[in-house]
Design a protein around this motif. Structure first.
Motif, PDB file in Angstrom:
ATOM      1  N   VAL A  81       1.164  21.607 -11.315  1.00  0.00           N
ATOM      2  CA  VAL A  81       2.613  21.421 -11.503  1.00  0.00           C
ATOM      3  C   VAL A  81       3.004  19.956 -11.578  1.00  0.00           C
ATOM      4  CG1 VAL A  81       3.201  23.620 -10.433  1.00  0.00           C
ATOM      5  CG2 VAL A  81       2.981  21.570  -9.007  1.00  0.00           C
ATOM      6  N   SER A  82       2.072  19.050 -11.290  1.00  0.00           N
ATOM      7  CA  SER A  82       2.402  17.626 -11.361  1.00  0.00           C
ATOM      8  C   SER A  82       2.340  17.097 -12.795  1.00  0.00           C
ATOM      9  CB  SER A  82       1.445  16.812 -10.478  1.00  0.00           C
ATOM     10  OG  SER A  82       0.116  16.881 -10.981  1.00  0.00           O
ATOM     11  N   LEU A  83       1.793  17.909 -13.698  1.00  0.00           N
ATOM     12  CA  LEU A  83       1.701  17.499 -15.103  1.00  0.00           C
ATOM     13  C   LEU A  83       3.045  17.660 -15.798  1.00  0.00           C
ATOM     14  CD1 LEU A  83      -1.668  19.196 -16.137  1.00  0.00           C
ATOM     15  CD2 LEU A  83      -1.221  16.737 -16.221  1.00  0.00           C
ATOM     16  N   PRO A  84       3.355  16.806 -16.780  1.00  0.00           N
ATOM     17  CA  PRO A  84       4.529  17.053 -17.626  1.00  0.00           C
ATOM     18  C   PRO A  84       4.402  18.419 -18.278  1.00  0.00           C
ATOM     19  CG  PRO A  84       3.609  14.882 -18.067  1.00  0.00           C
ATOM     20  CD  PRO A  84       2.625  15.591 -17.176  1.00  0.00           C
ATOM     21  N   ARG A  85       5.507  19.051 -18.582  1.00  0.00           N
ATOM     22  CA  ARG A  85       5.489  20.426 -19.085  1.00  0.00           C
ATOM     23  C   ARG A  85       4.569  20.596 -20.296  1.00  0.00           C
ATOM     24  NH1 ARG A  85       6.614  25.501 -17.108  1.00  0.00           N
ATOM     25  NH2 ARG A  85       7.222  26.907 -18.805  1.00  0.00           N
ATOM     26  N   SER A  86       4.628  19.673 -21.230  1.00  0.00           N
ATOM     27  CA  SER A  86       3.803  19.810 -22.424  1.00  0.00           C
ATOM     28  C   SER A  86       2.320  19.656 -22.098  1.00  0.00           C
ATOM     29  CB  SER A  86       4.213  18.793 -23.489  1.00  0.00           C
ATOM     30  OG  SER A  86       4.072  17.465 -23.005  1.00  0.00           O
ATOM     31  N   PHE A  87       1.991  18.818 -21.110  1.00  0.00           N
ATOM     32  CA  PHE A  87       0.607  18.634 -20.697  1.00  0.00           C
ATOM     33  C   PHE A  87       0.112  19.815 -19.867  1.00  0.00           C
ATOM     34  CE2 PHE A  87      -0.122  13.740 -20.866  1.00  0.00           C
ATOM     35  CZ  PHE A  87       0.394  13.704 -22.141  1.00  0.00           C
ATOM     36  N   GLN A  88       1.043  20.483 -19.173  1.00  0.00           N
ATOM     37  CA  GLN A  88       0.679  21.598 -18.303  1.00  0.00           C
ATOM     38  C   GLN A  88       0.576  22.921 -19.059  1.00  0.00           C
ATOM     39  OE1 GLN A  88       3.712  22.678 -15.522  1.00  0.00           O
ATOM     40  NE2 GLN A  88       2.447  24.180 -14.446  1.00  0.00           N
ATOM     41  N   ILE A  89       1.518  23.167 -19.978  1.00  0.00           N
ATOM     42  CA  ILE A  89       1.610  24.482 -20.622  1.00  0.00           C
ATOM     43  C   ILE A  89       1.297  24.433 -22.122  1.00  0.00           C
ATOM     44  CG2 ILE A  89       3.095  26.459 -21.103  1.00  0.00           C
ATOM     45  CD1 ILE A  89       2.423  26.143 -18.159  1.00  0.00           C
ATOM     46  N   LEU A  90       2.040  23.640 -22.859  1.00  0.00           N
ATOM     47  CA  LEU A  90       1.955  23.711 -24.320  1.00  0.00           C
ATOM     48  C   LEU A  90       0.597  23.285 -24.875  1.00  0.00           C
ATOM     49  CD1 LEU A  90       5.529  22.403 -25.227  1.00  0.00           C
ATOM     50  CD2 LEU A  90       4.709  24.761 -25.179  1.00  0.00           C
ATOM     51  N   ILE A  91       0.174  22.075 -24.554  1.00  0.00           N
ATOM     52  CA  ILE A  91      -1.098  21.595 -25.106  1.00  0.00           C
ATOM     53  C   ILE A  91      -2.284  22.423 -24.603  1.00  0.00           C
ATOM     54  CG2 ILE A  91      -2.673  19.628 -25.301  1.00  0.00           C
ATOM     55  CD1 ILE A  91      -0.266  17.782 -25.273  1.00  0.00           C
ATOM     56  N   PRO A  92      -2.356  22.756 -23.288  1.00  0.00           N
ATOM     57  CA  PRO A  92      -3.473  23.600 -22.836  1.00  0.00           C
ATOM     58  C   PRO A  92      -3.535  24.965 -23.517  1.00  0.00           C
ATOM     59  CG  PRO A  92      -2.465  22.529 -20.955  1.00  0.00           C
ATOM     60  CD  PRO A  92      -1.580  22.263 -22.137  1.00  0.00           C
ATOM     61  N   ARG A  93      -2.412  25.455 -24.032  1.00  0.00           N
ATOM     62  CA  ARG A  93      -2.438  26.729 -24.746  1.00  0.00           C
ATOM     63  C   ARG A  93      -2.770  26.550 -26.221  1.00  0.00           C
ATOM     64  NH1 ARG A  93       2.657  30.036 -21.906  1.00  0.00           N
ATOM     65  NH2 ARG A  93       1.728  30.035 -19.798  1.00  0.00           N
ATOM     66  N   LEU A  94      -2.505  25.365 -26.754  1.00  0.00           N
ATOM     67  CA  LEU A  94      -2.856  25.085 -28.145  1.00  0.00           C
ATOM     68  C   LEU A  94      -4.346  24.786 -28.299  1.00  0.00           C
ATOM     69  CD1 LEU A  94       0.064  22.795 -29.404  1.00  0.00           C
ATOM     70  CD2 LEU A  94      -0.460  25.116 -30.155  1.00  0.00           C
ATOM     71  N   LEU A  95      -4.922  24.095 -27.341  1.00  0.00           N
ATOM     72  CA  LEU A  95      -6.307  23.660 -27.470  1.00  0.00           C
ATOM     73  C   LEU A  95      -7.286  24.819 -27.668  1.00  0.00           C
ATOM     74  CD1 LEU A  95      -6.524  20.719 -24.880  1.00  0.00           C
ATOM     75  CD2 LEU A  95      -6.259  20.590 -27.361  1.00  0.00           C
ATOM     76  N   PRO A  96      -7.204  25.916 -26.876  1.00  0.00           N
ATOM     77  CA  PRO A  96      -8.133  27.024 -27.116  1.00  0.00           C
ATOM     78  C   PRO A  96      -7.987  27.630 -28.517  1.00  0.00           C
ATOM     79  CG  PRO A  96      -7.166  27.224 -24.932  1.00  0.00           C
ATOM     80  CD  PRO A  96      -6.414  26.138 -25.655  1.00  0.00           C
ATOM     81  N   ALA A  97      -6.756  27.641 -29.044  1.00  0.00           N
ATOM     82  CA  ALA A  97      -6.561  28.169 -30.393  1.00  0.00           C
ATOM     83  C   ALA A  97      -7.247  27.281 -31.423  1.00  0.00           C
ATOM     84  CB  ALA A  97      -5.064  28.281 -30.696  1.00  0.00           C
ATOM     85  N   LEU A  98      -7.129  25.962 -31.257  1.00  0.00           N
ATOM     86  CA  LEU A  98      -7.822  25.037 -32.155  1.00  0.00           C
ATOM     87  C   LEU A  98      -9.335  25.210 -32.028  1.00  0.00           C
ATOM     88  CD1 LEU A  98      -5.746  21.757 -31.690  1.00  0.00           C
ATOM     89  CD2 LEU A  98      -5.867  23.176 -33.724  1.00  0.00           C
ATOM     90  N   TYR A  99      -9.796  25.390 -30.812  1.00  0.00           N
ATOM     91  CA  TYR A  99     -11.213  25.573 -30.572  1.00  0.00           C
ATOM     92  C   TYR A  99     -11.715  26.869 -31.214  1.00  0.00           C
ATOM     93  CZ  TYR A  99     -14.903  23.335 -27.866  1.00  0.00           C
ATOM     94  OH  TYR A  99     -16.000  22.608 -27.493  1.00  0.00           O
ATOM     95  N   GLU A 100     -10.878  27.888 -31.179  1.00  0.00           N
ATOM     96  CA  GLU A 100     -11.235  29.177 -31.768  1.00  0.00           C
ATOM     97  C   GLU A 100     -11.427  29.053 -33.277  1.00  0.00           C
ATOM     98  OE1 GLU A 100     -11.928  33.405 -31.957  1.00  0.00           O
ATOM     99  OE2 GLU A 100     -12.037  31.893 -30.376  1.00  0.00           O
ATOM    100  N   VAL A 101     -10.596  28.246 -33.918  1.00  0.00           N
ATOM    101  CA  VAL A 101     -10.742  28.012 -35.355  1.00  0.00           C
ATOM    102  C   VAL A 101     -12.108  27.397 -35.630  1.00  0.00           C
ATOM    103  CG1 VAL A 101      -9.908  26.638 -37.296  1.00  0.00           C
ATOM    104  CG2 VAL A 101      -8.285  27.826 -35.837  1.00  0.00           C
ATOM    105  N   ARG A 102     -12.499  26.455 -34.786  1.00  0.00           N
ATOM    106  CA  ARG A 102     -13.808  25.802 -34.949  1.00  0.00           C
ATOM    107  C   ARG A 102     -14.962  26.788 -34.777  1.00  0.00           C
ATOM    108  NH1 ARG A 102     -18.226  25.126 -35.299  1.00  0.00           N
ATOM    109  NH2 ARG A 102     -19.571  23.391 -34.759  1.00  0.00           N
ATOM    110  N   ASN A 103     -14.850  27.696 -33.831  1.00  0.00           N
ATOM    111  CA  ASN A 103     -15.991  28.527 -33.464  1.00  0.00           C
ATOM    112  C   ASN A 103     -16.094  29.852 -34.216  1.00  0.00           C
ATOM    113  OD1 ASN A 103     -16.897  26.686 -31.597  1.00  0.00           O
ATOM    114  ND2 ASN A 103     -15.727  27.566 -29.923  1.00  0.00           N
ATOM    115  N   ASN A 104     -14.956  30.473 -34.513  1.00  0.00           N
ATOM    116  CA  ASN A 104     -15.014  31.869 -34.954  1.00  0.00           C
ATOM    117  C   ASN A 104     -14.261  32.195 -36.233  1.00  0.00           C
ATOM    118  OD1 ASN A 104     -16.629  32.907 -32.769  1.00  0.00           O
ATOM    119  ND2 ASN A 104     -14.860  32.555 -31.459  1.00  0.00           N
ATOM    120  N   ARG A 105     -13.926  31.164 -37.018  1.00  0.00           N
ATOM    121  CA  ARG A 105     -13.296  31.438 -38.297  1.00  0.00           C
ATOM    122  C   ARG A 105     -14.254  31.036 -39.408  1.00  0.00           C
ATOM    123  NH1 ARG A 105      -8.663  34.248 -39.368  1.00  0.00           N
ATOM    124  NH2 ARG A 105      -7.778  32.605 -40.651  1.00  0.00           N
TER     125      ARG A 105
END
Length: 249
Positions: A81-105
């Motif tokens: 909870v000490s992280l800024p909102r975008s660092f805590q929620i938004l970016i951590p949820r985007l990164l796995p999606a980007l990683y998924e494109v790399r691995n499984n598309r």
């Protein structure tokens, strides 16, 4: 302001790879090299994760590292909870999606009826651009528009054949043909006017110069808007500019 100053709080071992990978994604996409553009997304994610992980304490790793379970590691960031909102929620949820494109598309596996590479590369570029803007906004405490302006400057091609001072740019190899000089100058910065090109190249025959510009527009190397005195580089022109740099450096 030097755009790198906006990321000066990040150690050089993370800052340089971050900028390199981001520029690679943008350059490959602009040249319609969909596959390399996507492949850059995986390492980009690992670097960004390393930055987010070190941000709360200011104790960053000296170089990027890949968590054993990337998705779970990103979910752990959501608990901080000490992280800024975008660092805590938004970016951590985007990164796995980007990683998924790399691995499984389409970038990682062959199959399917429709090649998804172009679509996936667009997804990677759009999200990488937003993440970079957010990193700059938070780390440099500036507005969203200021952050985007700095990010745009980060991806301007750093051409060693172009000298820059203030509002003036010069091609350092006078043996280059006029068309080559135009492409390099357009690759070196954004928002160029035809008037600036004439001034920077020190054109003596404006009639011949405009003929060259119009021919380049017809060949789709550049996009010319004479009514607004504007000209910009198109993907085929970007590719030619890169080839010129590669041969000369």
């Amino acid at each position: 302001m030097n755009p790198l100053d906006a990321l000066s709080s990040i150690p050089i071992g993370l800052r340089e790879p971050l900028l390199k990978e981001y520029r690679n994604i943008v350059a490959n996409y602009s040249e319609h090299r969909w596959l390399p553009s996507e492949l850059g997304g995986g390492l980009f994610c690992e670097i960004v994760f390393s930055i987010l992980h070190g941000y709360p304490t200011g104790s960053y790793p000296s170089s990027p590292s890949k968590p054993r379970d990337f998705v779970s590691a990103c979910r752990e960031l959501e608990k901080n909870v000490s992280l800024p909102r975008s660092f805590q929620i938004l970016i951590p949820r985007l990164l796995p999606a980007l990683y998924e494109v790399r691995n499984n598309r389409g970038v990682g596996h062959v199959g399917g009826d429709v090649d998804p590479n172009h679509m996936d590369a667009t997804f990677v570029l759009t999200n990488a651009n937003w993440i970079m803007g957010e990193l700059v906004r938070v780390l440099h405490t500036c507005s969203t528009s200021e952050a985007q302006e700095l990010v745009d400057k980060m991806v301007e091609l750093r051409v060693p054949l172009v000298w820059e001072k203030g509002d003036v740019r010069r091609i350092l190899d006078p043996s280059l043909k006029q068309q080559q000089q135009i492409l390099l100058l357009l690759a070196s910065t954004k928002d160029i006017s035809v008037s600036n090109l004439i001034k920077w190249i020190e054109v003596k025959n404006k009639k011949y110069f405009m003929k060259t510009i119009r021919e380049m527009h017809t060949k789709r190397l550049i996009e010319l808007d004479e009514s607004n005195d504007s000209v910009e580089l198109l993907p085929p022109g970007s590719k030619v500019a890169s080839e010129i740099v590669a041969k000369k450096t």
